[in-house]
Design a protein around this motif. Structure first.
Motif, mmCIF file in Angstrom:
data_model
loop_
_atom_site.group_PDB
_atom_site.id
_atom_site.type_symbol
_atom_site.label_atom_id
_atom_site.label_comp_id
_atom_site.label_asym_id
_atom_site.label_seq_id
_atom_site.Cartn_x
_atom_site.Cartn_y
_atom_site.Cartn_z
ATOM 1 N N THR A 402 -34.191 -24.484 -46.514
ATOM 2 C CA THR A 402 -33.337 -25.437 -45.794
ATOM 3 C C THR A 402 -32.805 -26.486 -46.769
ATOM 4 O O THR A 402 -33.239 -27.640 -46.756
ATOM 5 C CB THR A 402 -34.113 -26.093 -44.638
ATOM 6 N N HIS A 404 -29.442 -27.115 -46.958
ATOM 7 C CA HIS A 404 -28.161 -27.633 -46.480
ATOM 8 C C HIS A 404 -28.049 -27.384 -44.971
ATOM 9 O O HIS A 404 -28.929 -26.749 -44.362
ATOM 10 C CB HIS A 404 -27.008 -26.968 -47.221
ATOM 11 N N ASP A 405 -26.991 -27.874 -44.393
ATOM 12 C CA ASP A 405 -26.733 -27.696 -42.955
ATOM 13 C C ASP A 405 -26.173 -26.285 -42.764
ATOM 14 O O ASP A 405 -24.961 -26.071 -42.683
ATOM 15 C CB ASP A 405 -25.738 -28.767 -42.487
ATOM 16 N N ARG A 471 -22.271 -25.684 -41.993
ATOM 17 C CA ARG A 471 -21.574 -26.176 -40.810
ATOM 18 C C ARG A 471 -20.800 -27.444 -41.161
ATOM 19 O O ARG A 471 -19.710 -27.691 -40.640
ATOM 20 C CB ARG A 471 -22.565 -26.494 -39.689
ATOM 21 N N ARG A 500 -34.213 -30.209 -47.045
ATOM 22 C CA ARG A 500 -33.631 -31.024 -45.979
ATOM 23 C C ARG A 500 -34.550 -30.925 -44.749
ATOM 24 O O ARG A 500 -34.557 -29.902 -44.046
ATOM 25 C CB ARG A 500 -32.223 -30.523 -45.641
ATOM 26 N N GLN A 503 -32.971 -30.205 -41.434
ATOM 27 C CA GLN A 503 -32.626 -28.796 -41.269
ATOM 28 C C GLN A 503 -33.880 -27.940 -41.073
ATOM 29 O O GLN A 503 -33.822 -26.884 -40.434
ATOM 30 C CB GLN A 503 -31.823 -28.316 -42.478
ATOM 31 N N ARG A 506 -34.376 -28.077 -37.503
ATOM 32 C CA ARG A 506 -33.403 -27.183 -36.853
ATOM 33 C C ARG A 506 -33.838 -25.722 -36.994
ATOM 34 O O ARG A 506 -33.714 -24.927 -36.057
ATOM 35 C CB ARG A 506 -32.037 -27.427 -37.483
#
Length: 549
Positions: A402, A404-405, A471, A500, A503, A506
């Protein structure tokens, strides 16, 4: 039971009681939290755990920690009244070697780590082998696929020389299966081979370079000891990788051009033949036996019928341990691989246990020995705590990429069963989509804990965030490539990496979504009709119609 120790048991009980007291007036909400994932990762990747090597003290501490978290979340013990499924393992260390090749009256000494790469013996502390050599192409014995590289060859009591990888003509998932060295060892053992000598074909050099193999294969290794499956033939006594210079020399003695064989193998399976000369291996090995557990927690299902079906969630708890020094550091912490994956599994387990109960039962398994050849997962399917035919799906949480988005998810296994549709729905819920595997030749579907379940006919999923495809904001490619090129299986896989955590939360929502959907669906995941993996591993299982292209 040898795990955990009496002291560790006391620490576990103290931690559980403290966590229970802290939560007594505020029961945990069914919500995933970045700070919890970071905290779990930080503990599991701490230097104090010394890289969580299989059978080592640091792994035992990590196992006790996971058991404490299971208990705090309210998961039931998965093995009787304990969370621990012990596996007897053997650490083997190479103390000395003498390797030589002789042909036509000439004999040359081979240097381990320079000309060849050989590890310690899994069976004997001292042994000598003097073997004839036979080239067997890819070393694949699968007549149902039209592949029988042993046809017409007598390899009993001999050393087979085979190429790493598998034909490009195979479907990617089957190619992954037949590329796995343990599978090739099984096939060689079934034909009576005494040793397996592997060649680095150019296609495999990209993913498993000789320069890395020659350094790491002679290092201490860990394997499973004890009873195996009824009737199973033990792997050959020795598996050795041949360096490119010696491989050319070996084939030249037989009047063959190894580079030409590699090129021809791209379009047609190479024919096997006896090689001139003999290989002599004498080695002394030190054996140290230990016990290392899988850690299993159970979230019972609520439906009177579906509760007897199971969704398995596996995340490997082990890492490399203490290894060769790099930039003054010898502890291979494994923050991303796989402290972060276990952290995600733990927070998902907590959230699920705090929410409405699932319809199917969910098993959370922190496995041992994944880095040593999927030992813990393989042991579990050999000695399961429940009937394997009752396992509806197996999901592997391996890695926390994770950076980055992310907008894409590479969901290995999704193309083969309706578990893929479940994954796609969970991805959509976090604003992501499935994307194709960017490196299908690497065979990653056979390289994590879902693979032993796949071999027993269970629909599996091995997902990870996709490289790039943001994204919003930075694409994370530099961070991703930096990890792959300099930190993967290195001491620098630690908490200094630019993970991240928002993330990571997420990602945990996606993992939670896959598990919850699989556990609550009215029908268990089904293999797609005509799928090559289904035909190979689950020929009699129910089928579903594949989605339209």
């Amino acid at each position: 039971m040898p795990h955990p120790t009496a002291l560790t048991r006391s620490l576990v009980l103290t931690a559980v009681c403290a966590l229970a007291a802290a939560c007594a007036h505020s029961p945990p909400a069914p919500k995933l939290e970045a700070r919890a994932i970071e905290a779990h990762t930080r503990f599991l990747a701490d230097d104090l755990l010394e890289g969580r090597d299989t059978g080592a003290r640091g792994f035992d501490i990590a196992a006790a920690y996971v058991a404490a978290q299971y208990a705090a979340a309210g998961l039931q013990p998965g093995v009787g009244d304990t969370y621990f499924q012990p596996l007897k393992v053997r650490r083997r260390t190479l103390e000395s070697t003498q390797i030589s090749y002789s042909a036509g009256g000439d004999s040359i000494a081979l240097v381990n780590g320079v000309d060849v790469a050989l590890d310690a013996s899994p069976y004997a502390t001292r042994e000598t082998m003097d073997l004839e050599l036979v080239f067997v192409g890819w070393g694949i014995d699968a007549p149902q696929l039209g592949l029988d590289d042993y046809a017409g060859l007598d390899v009993r009591g001999k050393a087979v020389v085979l190429m790493e990888g598998a034909p490009a003509t195979l479907a990617p998932a089957l190619r992954a299966h037949y590329s796995w060295i343990q599978q090739k060892e099984r096939m060689a053992a079934a034909r009576g081979a005494a040793a397996v000598l592997t060649l680095k074909a150019p296609a495999r050099e990209k993913y498993s370079p000789w320069e890395r193999t020659r350094i790491y294969r002679p290092l201490p290794a860990v394997g499973w000891v004890g009873e195996r499956r009824p009737g199973e033939v033990l792997p050959p006594a020795a598996t050795m990788t041949l360096g490119p210079a010696f491989a050319r020399q070996l084939f030249a003695k037989a009047g063959q051009d190894i580079e030409a064989i590699y090129r021809a193998a791209d379009t047609a399976p190479p024919r096997g033949f006896p090689l001139d000369g003999r290989i002599r291996i004498a080695r002394a090995s030190r054996h140290e036996d230990a016990t290392s557990p899988n850690v299993i927690g159970v979230l019972p299902g609520a439906d009177p019928k579906l509760k007897d079906e199971y969704v398995v969630v596996a995340a490997h708890l082990d890492h490399v341990g203490i290894g060769p020094e790099v930039a003054g550091d010898r502890i291979y912490n494994g923050a991303i691989d796989n402290a972060g994956g276990v952290a995600v599994m733990l927070d998902v387990a907590r959230a699920m246990a705090a929410g409405p109960p699932p319809q199917r039962t969910v098993l959370f398994i922190a496995t041992t020995g994944e880095e040593k050849g999927l030992l813990g997962a393989d042991y579990y399917v050999t000695y399961p705590t429940l009937p394997l035919e009752k396992i509806a799906a197996a999901i592997s949480v391996d890695g926390l990429m994770t950076f980055h988005d992310f907008g894409g998810i590479v969901a290995l296994g999704a193309d083969h069963s309706t578990l893929g549709q479940i994954s796609a729905a969970a991805a959509k819920a976090i604003g992501a989509v499935h994307v194709p595997d960017p490196i299908p030749d690497r065979g990653n579907l056979a390289l994590s804990d879902q693979y032993p379940f796949l071999r027993h006919g269970v629909p599996v999923l091995f997902p990870n965030p996709a490289r790039g495809l943001p994204r919003a904001g930075p694409d994370g490619i530099a961070e991703w490539d930096g990890y792959e090129n300099t930190a993967y299986h290195q001491p620098s896989d630690d908490m200094k990496l630019p993970i991240r955590w928002d993330q990571a939360e997420r990602w945990a929502r996606y993992i939670h979504g896959v598990i919850a959907r699989a556990a609550n669906a009215s029908q268990r995941p089904a293999w797609y009709a005509g799928d090559p993996l289904a035909q190979a591993f689950a020929p009699h299982a129910a089928r579903a119609r594949p989605p339209a292209p």
